[in-house]
Write an enzyme that holds these catalytic residues in place. Structure first.
Site, short mmCIF file in Angstrom:
data_model
loop_
_atom_site.label_atom_id
_atom_site.label_comp_id
_atom_site.label_asym_id
_atom_site.label_seq_id
_atom_site.Cartn_x
_atom_site.Cartn_y
_atom_site.Cartn_z
N LYS A 281 -8.92 2.25 2.77
CA LYS A 281 -9.49 0.97 3.19
C LYS A 281 -9.35 0.89 4.71
O LYS A 281 -8.25 0.86 5.22
CB LYS A 281 -8.71 -0.14 2.50
CG LYS A 281 -9.29 -1.50 2.55
CD LYS A 281 -8.47 -2.34 1.58
CE LYS A 281 -8.72 -3.79 1.67
NZ LYS A 281 -7.72 -4.50 0.83
N ASP B 139 -3.58 -0.96 -2.08
CA ASP B 139 -4.47 0.16 -1.76
C ASP B 139 -3.67 1.44 -1.51
O ASP B 139 -2.48 1.40 -1.23
CB ASP B 139 -5.29 -0.19 -0.51
CG ASP B 139 -6.07 -1.47 -0.71
OD1 ASP B 139 -6.95 -1.50 -1.59
OD2 ASP B 139 -5.78 -2.46 0.00
N ASP C 296 -4.36 1.66 4.00
CA ASP C 296 -4.96 0.45 4.55
C ASP C 296 -4.72 0.37 6.04
O ASP C 296 -3.58 0.51 6.50
CB ASP C 296 -4.36 -0.79 3.86
CG ASP C 296 -5.19 -2.06 4.13
OD1 ASP C 296 -6.10 -2.02 4.98
OD2 ASP C 296 -4.91 -3.08 3.48
N ASP D 15 0.85 -1.19 0.00
CA ASP D 15 0.00 0.00 0.00
C ASP D 15 0.89 1.25 0.00
O ASP D 15 2.06 1.19 0.36
CB ASP D 15 -0.87 0.03 1.26
CG ASP D 15 -1.69 -1.25 1.42
OD1 ASP D 15 -2.36 -1.64 0.45
OD2 ASP D 15 -1.64 -1.85 2.52
#
Ligand code: GCU
Ligand code: CA
Length: 546
Positions: A274, A235, A238, A210
């Site tokens: 996220k 992502d 996260d 991430d």
């Protein structure tokens, strides 16, 4: 000396003597920047670890500087690429109010390249031993990392059991795992104006790298402000299994989760922010942030059952759903969802005043601008994201993230500067000391903390619209208990003095004024400490024409 100059009977002191004293002060001040201070360690690509670590005889390795550092030490790194064969182990602590700082020297470009370190990348499906994680492996508290670019590491920065650190104006890109990762018992960290992009993990075919991860741990008080997280394999942000609240604001995540590397069995996800899986206690807040063009969702609870607060964010053009909060009991207010495959999935989350509460048919025609140039372009000299109308709605001005009118008073990631204001951390200022951010309430992204000595200075190059007298307003905090007097000079000539009386601690900011004459165009204003305490902490200087 300053006492005599400001004596109630100044006529007792001959003008010539005053001039001589000031001349000496000026000379001292000029001589200082070239001399490294005792608690400053300089590292340079042409240095040597047998050197004392001064500017003229710098150290060679970051590790040696870390080994020598103590609370209050500033490790200043000269520009260039540092590519050690072992990762840098940071296993010591600064102290509250006395952090250890690792920073680029005066805006020079420092790259820490992890390519020569083990696990770049690790073998497929293998794991990286914890101490090997991170080109900078941090297990320390009370550190400030500022103005560094970290690339090609086995993680960029891996921070475990680390508390009360500041990560300011860092770039973490193209690392073989997440760019910046906080892990285990880690709280009280401030991540400000991070750019983290292109991080990827061949080891897992893209399953876990991430831009910014605060994962698998706990610790109150982590704050993310002004981050941009893009084109990472997994992502943008996260917080998988992090069980304490995190605050994210003024941040942007885009283009995450696409296979830009040609992985054989691509596993990347691709959410902007996220926020799970956590626990009831993981009551994260996301506000004034944008997620756009991600491979999956914009902002998602990801199975975190907590009651989170999601306010004034914008999700645009994400391949799946703008806001996914169907497995939590969150409150969503004032968010804007446009051009995503689905606007929102709420489940038992609620809230009010979101775009989906206003009407159903939102499209790009409802937006003032979809031009990504400013939001993705260069940051401003103080590290903030440039002001832009990107994704502002036509009308409905209470919806969505707003980067158009950030002001610098709220310590956010963005902001147009007040007219006539010169931040001490800005491009037109020079701080004979360190730019710190450990005492709240300053404007912009930091303040100038000079050393405690006579001659320490803060200098500003200001632009006067016309010649004549002007009032300089200087914002400062002085928690030192006693006055911190300073001389003011303009273009090298003595122009006044300021007592800088004590304030109620280092977070109690006050302003002092002095009236001076300025020439039209650029003037150099210098504040020079006349007492051994140095200057107070200096936030900014403002010029008001009289
Ligand atoms: C403390 C404080 C600094 C300040 C310094 C000083 O270390 O944290 O911000 O500049 O004192 O006395 O000057
Ligand atoms: Ca100081």
């Amino acid at each position: 000396m300053s006492v005599r100059i400001r004596s109630p009977r100044p006529r007792a002191v001959p003008i010539a003597l005053i001039a001589a004293v000031l001349g000496l002060l000026g000379a001292t001040a000029l001589a200082q920047p070239a001399v490294a201070r005792a608690n400053t360690l300089t590292v340079a690509t042409n240095g040597d670890d047998d050197n004392p670590g001064t500017l003229s005889a710098p150290l060679r390795t970051l590790q040696h500087a870390v080994d020598l550092a103590a609370p209050g030490t500033v490790i200043q790194i000269r520009g260039g690429v540092y590519a050690p064969e072992a990762n840098v182990q940071i296993n010591k602590d600064g102290e509250p109010g006395d952090p250890i700082t690792m920073t680029a020297y005066r805006g020079e470009h420092v790259v820490i390249d992890g390519e020569n370190m083990p696990y770049t990348p690790g073998e497929l499906d293998g794991s990286i031993p914890r101490p090997d994680r991170g080109a900078l492996h941090v297990e320390g508290d009370w550190w400030v990392f500022r103005d560094l670019e970290i690339i090609h590491g086995p993680y960029g920065i891996f921070c475990m059991n680390c508390n009360d650190n500041v990560f300011d104006r860092l770039v973490t890109r193209d690392n073989y795992e997440s760019g910046l990762h906080l892990f285990l018992e880690s709280g009280g960290n401030l991540i400000r104006n991070l750019d983290s992009y292109g991080n990827f993990d061949p080891r897992n075919n893209g399953e876990s790298a991430d831009g910014l991860a605060i994962k698998e741990g706990s610790g109150e008080g982590n704050v993310v402000r002004g981050a941009r997280l893009w084109n990472n394999v997994d992502d943008g942000f996260d917080s998988w299994e992090f069980t304490s609240p995190i605050l994210i604001e003024d941040s942007v995540a885009w283009g995450n989760g696409f296979d830009r590397w040609g992985f054989p069995d691509f596993q990347g996800d691709g959410n902007g922010f996220k926020l799970g899986r956590g626990a009831d206690t993981a009551t994260h807040t996301v506000r004034d942030s944008i997620a756009f063009g991600n491979a999956q969702h914009g902002i998602i609870d990801n199975g975190n059952p907590a009651s989170m607060l999601i306010e004034h964010n914008t999700a645009w053009d994400n391949a799946e759903t703008g806001f996914v909060f169907d497995r939590s009991t969150s409150t969503l207010n004032g968010n804007l969802s446009v051009g995503n495959a689905t606007a929102v999935s709420l489940g038992s989350s609620g809230g009010s005043g979101n775009s989906w509460d206003v009407k159903d048919d939102w499209s790009d025609a409802d937006l003032i601008s979809t031009d990504t140039a400013a939001i993705t372009g260069p940051r401003r000299p103080d590290g903030s994201i440039p002001a832009t109308d990107f994704l502002r709605p036509q009308g409905h001005s209470d919806l969505g993230a707003d980067f158009s009118d950030n002001d610098d008073d709220d310590d956010d990631g963005g902001g147009a500067t007040e007219p006539g204001r010169y931040e001490a951390e800005g491009a037109s200022a020079d701080c004979d000391g360190t730019i710190d951010a450990d005492h709240a309430g300053f404007s912009g992204s930091g303040f100038c903390n000079t050393d405690n000595r006579t001659g320490a200075f803060a200098q500003f190059t200001v632009d006067a619209p016309e010649s004549g007298t002007a009032t300089l307003e200087i914002r400062f905090a002085n928690g030192g208990g006693d006055g911190r007097p300073a001389q003011v000079s303009v273009n090298g000539a003595e122009a006044g003095s300021i007592p800088f009386d004590a304030t109620d601690g280092w977070t109690d900011w006050s302003t002092a004024t002095v009236t001076v004459s300025l020439d039209a165009g650029g003037d150099t204003v210098r504040l020079v400490a006349t007492g051994s305490g140095g200057l107070p902490n200096i936030d900014y200087l403002e010029v008001a024409a009289d």
